[in-house]
Scaffold this motif. Structure first.
Motif, mmCIF file in Angstrom:
data_model
loop_
_atom_site.group_PDB
_atom_site.id
_atom_site.type_symbol
_atom_site.label_atom_id
_atom_site.label_comp_id
_atom_site.label_asym_id
_atom_site.label_seq_id
_atom_site.Cartn_x
_atom_site.Cartn_y
_atom_site.Cartn_z
ATOM 1 N N GLY A 75 -11.516 -1.496 -0.790
ATOM 2 C CA GLY A 75 -10.491 -2.175 -0.939
ATOM 3 C C GLY A 75 -9.409 -1.334 -1.342
ATOM 4 O O GLY A 75 -9.134 -0.238 -0.959
ATOM 5 N N VAL A 76 -8.592 -2.186 -1.959
ATOM 6 C CA VAL A 76 -6.844 -1.623 -2.161
ATOM 7 C C VAL A 76 -6.961 -0.571 -2.855
ATOM 8 O O VAL A 76 -6.022 0.488 -2.608
ATOM 9 C CB VAL A 76 -6.018 -2.754 -2.548
ATOM 10 C CG1 VAL A 76 -4.564 -2.173 -2.993
ATOM 11 C CG2 VAL A 76 -5.893 -3.902 -1.791
ATOM 12 N N ALA A 78 -7.832 2.598 -0.619
ATOM 13 C CA ALA A 78 -6.516 2.982 -0.126
ATOM 14 C C ALA A 78 -5.520 3.359 -0.589
ATOM 15 O O ALA A 78 -4.746 4.741 -0.106
ATOM 16 C CB ALA A 78 -5.943 1.701 0.825
ATOM 17 N N LEU A 132 0.897 -1.084 0.103
ATOM 18 C CA LEU A 132 -0.030 -0.027 -0.021
ATOM 19 C C LEU A 132 0.876 1.252 0.083
ATOM 20 O O LEU A 132 0.582 2.126 -1.009
ATOM 21 C CB LEU A 132 -0.847 0.106 1.130
ATOM 22 C CG LEU A 132 -2.020 -1.200 1.084
ATOM 23 C CD1 LEU A 132 -2.705 -0.884 2.706
ATOM 24 C CD2 LEU A 132 -3.039 -0.775 -0.043
ATOM 25 N N ALA A 173 -6.185 1.790 6.373
ATOM 26 C CA ALA A 173 -6.806 1.013 5.379
ATOM 27 C C ALA A 173 -7.739 0.201 5.646
ATOM 28 O O ALA A 173 -8.650 -0.457 4.854
ATOM 29 C CB ALA A 173 -5.868 0.697 4.482
ATOM 30 N N ALA A 185 -8.963 -2.751 3.085
ATOM 31 C CA ALA A 185 -7.949 -3.032 2.437
ATOM 32 C C ALA A 185 -6.792 -3.757 3.152
ATOM 33 O O ALA A 185 -5.641 -4.001 2.318
ATOM 34 C CB ALA A 185 -7.412 -1.747 2.090
#
Length: 217
Positions: free
Chosen positions: A86-87, A90, A31, A162, A167
């Motif tokens: 989700g990712v 983030a 991340l 996150a 995430a």
């Protein structure tokens, strides 16, 4: 609850969940890495742009500054309708949070380059692009790297949030510890995040020294 009990909880949770901690740390690093990569490329680019087009400096720096003033959870919430849960959300939020120090330091670093040095380079027949690449950016490197270091360290802490949008990362343990009232579980997320921030601080400090021209050290 005394510190000994908290430490015992931490050791117990670490023993039970060490593989989960490694996986969460890996996600956390990803991340930070991808959001910082985008922020560095765009942030330095925007910093260079506003040195060439000063009229844009107020808009660009002001916009990046506004991103910093928005609470982290609120910014994540604003990103959800665009990127979903989700990712991706983030990374987008972390990227926006990282922009200001990189843009500001790039702009300041280039603007602070001695004007006589720039004029001398132009007098030698260098084009504006050559002056930027061979003179201004090398001299501005210490300031730029300081901005990148600041953004990276802030990013590590912010990335723990996150977990609230699914995430992953080390924030999962912090969130789980809060909801279950287990202090040791909170430490299981907080301690690796703090260590990661310290490691990044040291890494970028050495990288800054390595990339700084000899005459500026």
């Amino acid at each position: 609850m005394n510190n000994l009990n908290i430490w015992e909880q931490f050791m117990q949770q670490a023993e039970m969940r060490w593989s989960e901690v490694l996986e969460a740390t890996s996600v956390h690093i990803q991340l930070v890495f991808f959001s910082m990569l985008i922020a560095i490329v765009l942030g330095i680019g925007l910093g260079i742009l506003i040195t060439r087009v000063p009229k844009l400096s107020t808009v660009v720096l002001g916009g990046a500054g506004i991103m910093q003033t928005i609470p982290s959870l609120a910014l994540l919430g604003f990103m959800i309708p665009i990127f979903g849960i989700g990712v991706n959300t983030a990374i987008a939020a972390l990227f926006l949070y990282s922009l200001l120090p990189i843009i500001r330091n790039t702009y300041t670093g280039i603007k602070d380059v001695n004007k006589a040095t720039v004029e001398a380079a132009k007098g030698m027949g260098m084009t504006s692009l050559q002056v930027l690449i061979k003179v201004e950016l090398p001299l501005a490197i210490p300031m730029i790297m300081a901005g990148v270091r600041t953004a990276a360290v802030i990013n590590v802490g912010t990335a723990t949030l996150a977990a609230f949008i699914g995430a992953g990362g080390l924030g999962d343990f912090i969130f789980l510890g809060i909801t279950r009232g287990i202090d040791g579980l909170i430490l299981l997320g907080a301690i690796p995040a703090a260590l990661l921030a310290i490691i990044l601080e040291i890494f970028f400090t050495y990288l800054e020294r390595w990339t700084t021209p000899e005459g500026l050290k």
